[in-house]
Design an enzyme around this catalytic site. Sequence first.
Site, PDB file in Angstrom:
ATOM      1  NE  ARG A  83      82.784  10.208  29.946  1.00 53.83           N
ATOM      2  CZ  ARG A  83      81.627  10.801  29.875  1.00 53.83           C
ATOM      3  NH1 ARG A  83      81.230  11.847  30.350  1.00 53.83           N
ATOM      4  NH2 ARG A  83      81.054  10.601  28.534  1.00 53.83           N
ATOM      5  NE  ARG A  92      78.978   7.062  30.129  1.00 55.46           N
ATOM      6  CZ  ARG A  92      78.467   8.116  29.253  1.00 55.46           C
ATOM      7  NH1 ARG A  92      77.630   8.904  29.822  1.00 55.46           N
ATOM      8  NH2 ARG A  92      78.629   7.671  27.899  1.00 55.46           N
ATOM      9  CG  ASP A  95      77.451  11.864  30.971  1.00 57.96           C
ATOM     10  OD1 ASP A  95      77.977  12.665  30.342  1.00 57.96           O
ATOM     11  OD2 ASP A  95      76.163  11.599  30.749  1.00 57.96           O
ATOM     12  CG  ASP A  97      74.828  14.688  29.831  1.00 61.06           C
ATOM     13  OD1 ASP A  97      75.978  14.935  29.410  1.00 61.06           O
ATOM     14  OD2 ASP A  97      74.262  13.857  29.724  1.00 61.06           O
TER      15      ASP A  97
HETATM   16  C1  X6L Z   1      67.652   3.697  21.033  1.00 60.07           C
HETATM   17  C2  X6L Z   1      68.938   4.108  20.962  1.00 60.07           C
HETATM   18  C3  X6L Z   1      67.341   4.252  22.128  1.00 60.07           C
HETATM   19  C4  X6L Z   1      69.876   4.738  21.813  1.00 60.07           C
HETATM   20  C5  X6L Z   1      68.105   4.908  23.251  1.00 60.07           C
HETATM   21  C6  X6L Z   1      69.793   6.462  24.879  1.00 60.07           C
HETATM   22  C7  X6L Z   1      71.502   6.118  23.703  1.00 60.07           C
HETATM   23  C8  X6L Z   1      70.389   7.162  25.866  1.00 60.07           C
HETATM   24  C9  X6L Z   1      72.260   6.607  24.593  1.00 60.07           C
HETATM   25  C10 X6L Z   1      69.697   5.124  23.207  1.00 60.07           C
HETATM   26  C11 X6L Z   1      70.167   5.733  23.788  1.00 60.07           C
HETATM   27  C12 X6L Z   1      71.722   7.431  25.474  1.00 60.07           C
HETATM   28  C13 X6L Z   1      73.228   7.160  30.863  1.00 60.07           C
HETATM   29  C14 X6L Z   1      72.504   5.764  30.431  1.00 60.07           C
HETATM   30  C15 X6L Z   1      74.132   6.602  29.002  1.00 60.07           C
HETATM   31  C16 X6L Z   1      72.823   7.370  32.015  1.00 60.07           C
HETATM   32  C17 X6L Z   1      71.595   5.590  32.272  1.00 60.07           C
HETATM   33  C18 X6L Z   1      72.670   8.126  26.757  1.00 60.07           C
HETATM   34  C19 X6L Z   1      74.197   7.955  26.685  1.00 60.07           C
HETATM   35  N1  X6L Z   1      74.332   7.662  29.914  1.00 60.07           N
HETATM   36  N2  X6L Z   1      71.910   4.936  31.411  1.00 60.07           N
HETATM   37  N3  X6L Z   1      73.217   5.718  29.382  1.00 60.07           N
HETATM   38  N4  X6L Z   1      71.896   6.874  32.812  1.00 60.07           N
HETATM   39  N5  X6L Z   1      70.580   4.959  33.117  1.00 60.07           N
HETATM   40  O1  X6L Z   1      73.362   8.360  32.655  1.00 60.07           O
HETATM   41  O2  X6L Z   1      72.052   8.614  27.569  1.00 60.07           O
HETATM   42  S1  X6L Z   1      74.835   6.701  27.362  1.00 60.07           S
HETATM   43 MG    MG Z   2      74.563  11.874  29.639  1.00 58.58          MG
HETATM   44 MG    MG Z   3      77.767  13.514  28.565  1.00 57.08          MG
END
Ligand code: X6L
Ligand code: MG
Ligand code: MG
Length: 165
Positions: A83, A92, A95, A97
């Site tokens: 990572r 990444r 991850d 969590d």
């Molecule tokens: C508005 C702004 C709406 C931000 C949503 C959602 C930001 C999720 C970060 C958000 C917002 C995240 C994964 C991912 C990430 C994962 C999938 C996060 C952190 N991690 N997409 N995006 N799977 N499909 O594990 O979860 S970055």
């Molecule tokens: Mg996450």
């Molecule tokens: Mg995380």
Amino acid sequence: MSLAYLGLGSNLGDRRGNLRQAVELLAQVPGVVVRRRSSLYENPPVGYEAQPDFLNAVVEIETSLSPRALLEALQAIENRLGRERTIRWGPRTMDLDLLLFEGVRLDEEGLTLPHPRLCERAFVLVPLAELAPDWPLPDGRTAGQAAEEVKADADLRLQSQGSEW
Ligand code: X6L
Ligand code: MG
Ligand code: MG
């Protein structure tokens, strides 16, 4: 011993291999027993879209560690799997969590339980609902109800059904 649920995600390299390896390393942590794992789901990135699709899953563990010690063990596994922290919400290899820890609610530096964004994310709720459909979430719904509500508009492709990854 406490039950806890962990969210796993990978969108770089050998994604399935990374998830498998993370579970293997988790099982080697003293004070952690891996109980069950969800199916694997492939799905588009959320939050920052210019990156590869993710593979996501949830695992159930039993642990004698504190939430903080468990978090540190998870971060060590992320680091072992290469990572790198560059862009926020970026790609990444691994991850890991900490989503839920039985009987624990807390809001500390770097650690909030239940996980603050758990209730909206299909890639967490759908696999969690496979393992713990009756688990109560902070918003009053169960994991199963919350998963049903986000499932319809989520592009979640079942990649590997059951716990055979
Ligand atoms: C508005 C702004 C709406 C931000 C949503 C959602 C930001 C999720 C970060 C958000 C917002 C995240 C994964 C991912 C990430 C994962 C999938 C996060 C952190 N991690 N997409 N995006 N799977 N499909 O594990 O979860 S970055
Ligand atoms: Mg996450
Ligand atoms: Mg995380």
